[in-house]
Design a protein around this motif. Structure first.
Motif, PDB file in Angstrom:
ATOM      1  N   GLU A 133       0.741  -1.274   0.002  1.00  0.00           N
ATOM      2  CA  GLU A 133       0.056   0.023  -0.129  1.00  0.00           C
ATOM      3  C   GLU A 133       0.844   1.245   0.035  1.00  0.00           C
ATOM      4  OE1 GLU A 133      -1.893  -3.561   1.923  1.00  0.00           O
ATOM      5  OE2 GLU A 133      -0.026  -2.309   2.417  1.00  0.00           O
ATOM      6  N   GLY A 134       2.226   1.078   0.244  1.00  0.00           N
ATOM      7  CA  GLY A 134       3.005   2.337   0.311  1.00  0.00           C
ATOM      8  C   GLY A 134       3.424   2.849   1.739  1.00  0.00           C
ATOM      9  N   PHE A 135       3.077   1.955   2.692  1.00  0.00           N
ATOM     10  CA  PHE A 135       3.388   2.392   3.891  1.00  0.00           C
ATOM     11  C   PHE A 135       4.890   2.099   4.197  1.00  0.00           C
ATOM     12  CE2 PHE A 135      -1.356   1.796   5.101  1.00  0.00           C
ATOM     13  CZ  PHE A 135      -1.732   2.955   4.548  1.00  0.00           C
ATOM     14  N   ILE A 136       5.398   2.493   5.168  1.00  0.00           N
ATOM     15  CA  ILE A 136       6.748   2.242   5.439  1.00  0.00           C
ATOM     16  C   ILE A 136       6.816   1.591   6.718  1.00  0.00           C
ATOM     17  CG2 ILE A 136       8.775   3.125   6.177  1.00  0.00           C
ATOM     18  CD1 ILE A 136       8.298   5.572   4.633  1.00  0.00           C
ATOM     19  N   GLN A 137       7.437   0.437   6.782  1.00  0.00           N
ATOM     20  CA  GLN A 137       7.337  -0.740   8.027  1.00  0.00           C
ATOM     21  C   GLN A 137       8.965  -0.807   8.390  1.00  0.00           C
ATOM     22  OE1 GLN A 137       5.305  -4.230   6.925  1.00  0.00           O
ATOM     23  NE2 GLN A 137       3.602  -3.438   8.239  1.00  0.00           N
ATOM     24  N   ASP A 138       9.124  -0.925   9.667  1.00  0.00           N
ATOM     25  CA  ASP A 138      10.657  -1.154  10.257  1.00  0.00           C
ATOM     26  C   ASP A 138      10.327  -1.462  11.652  1.00  0.00           C
ATOM     27  OD1 ASP A 138      13.276  -1.130  10.238  1.00  0.00           O
ATOM     28  OD2 ASP A 138      13.638   0.915  10.168  1.00  0.00           O
ATOM     29  N   SER A 139      11.538  -2.054  12.107  1.00  0.00           N
ATOM     30  CA  SER A 139      11.738  -2.328  13.443  1.00  0.00           C
ATOM     31  C   SER A 139      13.131  -1.700  13.901  1.00  0.00           C
ATOM     32  CB  SER A 139      11.798  -4.166  13.689  1.00  0.00           C
ATOM     33  OG  SER A 139      10.837  -4.396  13.420  1.00  0.00           O
ATOM     34  N   PRO A 140      13.064  -0.381  13.817  1.00  0.00           N
ATOM     35  CA  PRO A 140      14.166   0.528  13.958  1.00  0.00           C
ATOM     36  C   PRO A 140      14.735   0.434  15.498  1.00  0.00           C
ATOM     37  CG  PRO A 140      12.334   1.911  13.884  1.00  0.00           C
ATOM     38  CD  PRO A 140      11.851   0.447  13.526  1.00  0.00           C
ATOM     39  N   VAL A 141      15.827   0.699  15.789  1.00  0.00           N
ATOM     40  CA  VAL A 141      16.473   1.165  17.031  1.00  0.00           C
ATOM     41  C   VAL A 141      15.866   2.232  17.335  1.00  0.00           C
ATOM     42  CG1 VAL A 141      18.524   1.824  18.539  1.00  0.00           C
ATOM     43  CG2 VAL A 141      18.689  -0.179  16.925  1.00  0.00           C
ATOM     44  N   ILE A 142      15.525   2.274  18.621  1.00  0.00           N
ATOM     45  CA  ILE A 142      14.530   3.718  19.052  1.00  0.00           C
ATOM     46  C   ILE A 142      15.058   4.022  20.394  1.00  0.00           C
ATOM     47  CG2 ILE A 142      12.540   3.331  17.725  1.00  0.00           C
ATOM     48  CD1 ILE A 142      11.339   2.480  20.449  1.00  0.00           C
ATOM     49  N   GLY A 143      16.082   3.413  20.891  1.00  0.00           N
ATOM     50  CA  GLY A 143      16.568   3.847  22.205  1.00  0.00           C
ATOM     51  C   GLY A 143      17.803   2.818  22.451  1.00  0.00           C
ATOM     52  N   ARG A 144      18.699   3.315  23.619  1.00  0.00           N
ATOM     53  CA  ARG A 144      19.867   2.707  23.891  1.00  0.00           C
ATOM     54  C   ARG A 144      20.494   2.739  25.277  1.00  0.00           C
ATOM     55  NH1 ARG A 144      24.867   5.732  23.213  1.00  0.00           N
ATOM     56  NH2 ARG A 144      24.201   7.647  22.546  1.00  0.00           N
ATOM     57  N   VAL A 145      21.157   1.973  25.868  1.00  0.00           N
ATOM     58  CA  VAL A 145      21.466   2.258  27.173  1.00  0.00           C
ATOM     59  C   VAL A 145      22.991   2.783  27.126  1.00  0.00           C
ATOM     60  CG1 VAL A 145      19.931   0.554  28.102  1.00  0.00           C
ATOM     61  CG2 VAL A 145      22.271  -0.182  27.459  1.00  0.00           C
TER      62      VAL A 145
END
Length: 125
Positions: free
Chosen positions: A18-30
């Motif tokens: 459908e043109g949407f963008i999907q990802d499982s990105p890094v969104i934080g770190r320690v």
């Protein structure tokens, strides 16, 4: 003193049919994180794993809006004004020293390819 912090990570996504963008990105770190102060100096802060990876903390990510830029704390009373472009679909999860979550972006009318997850914290000097 309570402050807000924003960490940036590059998005490496795929498009849905459908043109949407999907990802499982890094969104934080320690670890020891560096933040630029208003005077230009660098402040180093420790974000310990036991806080970042705590189940209650990771659960707060699910359902949050994705916006362009850093509009500040996004709440129900200002979400329309910041024009969300996507949603975090899952709780955060630990991936080594990082936090990841599944996201979908509906419309990205910008060349921006970084995700920055904000959070609030109480600073203990």
């Amino acid at each position: 003193m309570t402050v807000q912090r924003f960490d940036r990570f590059e998005i490496k996504a795929t498009k849905t049919p459908e043109g949407f963008i999907q990802d499982s990105p890094v969104i934080g770190r320690v670890g020891i994180l560096e933040y630029r102060q208003p005077d230009g100096s660098i402040r180093k802060e420790l974000r310990p794993p036991e806080e970042a990876f705590h189940a209650d903390s990771l659960a707060t990510l699910k359902g949050k809006p994705v916006t362009v830029g850093h509009p500040g704390l996004v709440r129900a009373d200002n979400v329309k004004a910041v024009q969300p472009i996507g949603t975090v679909l899952t709780d955060g999860r630990q991936d080594g020293e990082f936090i990841r979550a599944d996201v979908v972006i509906y419309n990205l009318d910008t060349n921006g390819r970084e995700l920055s997850c904000g959070y609030s914290l109480d600073i203990e000097e």
